[in-house]
Design a protein around this motif. Sequence first.
Motif, mmCIF file in Angstrom:
data_model
loop_
_atom_site.group_PDB
_atom_site.id
_atom_site.type_symbol
_atom_site.label_atom_id
_atom_site.label_comp_id
_atom_site.label_asym_id
_atom_site.label_seq_id
_atom_site.Cartn_x
_atom_site.Cartn_y
_atom_site.Cartn_z
ATOM 1 N N GLN A 9 -5.362 15.230 -91.190
ATOM 2 C CA GLN A 9 -5.560 14.105 -92.100
ATOM 3 C C GLN A 9 -6.306 14.555 -93.358
ATOM 4 O O GLN A 9 -7.128 15.461 -93.312
ATOM 5 C CB GLN A 9 -6.366 13.005 -91.406
ATOM 6 N N PRO A 10 -6.049 13.886 -94.486
ATOM 7 C CA PRO A 10 -6.791 14.182 -95.712
ATOM 8 C C PRO A 10 -8.172 13.511 -95.672
ATOM 9 O O PRO A 10 -8.436 12.628 -94.855
ATOM 10 C CB PRO A 10 -5.923 13.551 -96.805
ATOM 11 N N ARG A 11 -9.017 13.915 -96.601
ATOM 12 C CA ARG A 11 -10.375 13.380 -96.685
ATOM 13 C C ARG A 11 -10.422 11.861 -96.818
ATOM 14 O O ARG A 11 -11.313 11.213 -96.269
ATOM 15 C CB ARG A 11 -11.108 14.000 -97.874
ATOM 16 N N ASP A 12 -9.481 11.282 -97.549
ATOM 17 C CA ASP A 12 -9.555 9.833 -97.786
ATOM 18 C C ASP A 12 -9.270 9.007 -96.534
ATOM 19 O O ASP A 12 -9.382 7.792 -96.550
ATOM 20 C CB ASP A 12 -8.669 9.415 -98.960
ATOM 21 N N HIS A 13 -8.945 9.646 -95.430
ATOM 22 C CA HIS A 13 -8.761 8.965 -94.146
ATOM 23 C C HIS A 13 -10.119 8.556 -93.548
ATOM 24 O O HIS A 13 -10.188 7.682 -92.699
ATOM 25 C CB HIS A 13 -8.010 9.898 -93.187
ATOM 26 N N PHE A 105 -13.876 19.372 -91.633
ATOM 27 C CA PHE A 105 -13.312 20.047 -92.799
ATOM 28 C C PHE A 105 -14.126 21.279 -93.144
ATOM 29 O O PHE A 105 -15.361 21.217 -93.142
ATOM 30 C CB PHE A 105 -13.346 19.110 -94.021
ATOM 31 N N PRO A 110 -9.076 20.146 -98.482
ATOM 32 C CA PRO A 110 -8.459 18.826 -98.639
ATOM 33 C C PRO A 110 -8.027 18.168 -97.329
ATOM 34 O O PRO A 110 -7.899 16.952 -97.260
ATOM 35 C CB PRO A 110 -7.251 19.101 -99.530
ATOM 36 N N THR A 111 -7.767 18.974 -96.291
ATOM 37 C CA THR A 111 -7.331 18.416 -95.008
ATOM 38 C C THR A 111 -8.198 18.965 -93.875
ATOM 39 O O THR A 111 -8.815 20.023 -93.994
ATOM 40 C CB THR A 111 -5.845 18.733 -94.711
ATOM 41 N N GLN A 115 -9.476 17.519 -85.849
ATOM 42 C CA GLN A 115 -9.742 16.081 -85.853
ATOM 43 C C GLN A 115 -9.554 15.544 -84.452
ATOM 44 O O GLN A 115 -8.813 16.120 -83.650
ATOM 45 C CB GLN A 115 -8.828 15.342 -86.831
#
Length: 145
Positions: A9-13, A105, A110-111, A115
């Motif tokens: 997942q990207p950071r904005d998740h 991260f 960025p990803t 997780q």
Amino acid sequence: MSSARPTPQPRDHYRAFRPITTRWMDNDIYGHVNNVVYYSWFDTAVNALLIERGALDIHQGGTIGFVVETQCNYFAPLAFPQTIEAGVRVAHVGSSSVRYEVGLFAEGAPTAAAQGHFVHVYVDRATQRPVALSAALLAVLDTLR
């Protein structure tokens, strides 16, 4: 159960981040952080956020959280001496339980390198029986959704 392979997942998740410093002892013989350390980072990231935001008092509070389920997917190795950025979000809130999702991260990546999730069931410290989530905890959880 889904057969689709998880993707990083990207950071904005994630809604909140905290740095975690790797230690020499975190690396295993293969030169990367051993898989069991990732679970301790999940626990550290969530509990530190709850303590800092006043939703959990691990020493005097009447309610404590027990981990009843945990899972992790690994995408890229992490190793000492890296700084890890742990992203946290809340995926589900029940009457006495919360499912937290955590992304780990490499600093600035960025990803997620890894997780997963864990589920806390909140219990009365003395009886160790489930209790309803407190208003203070619910307020913090709302910021992590």
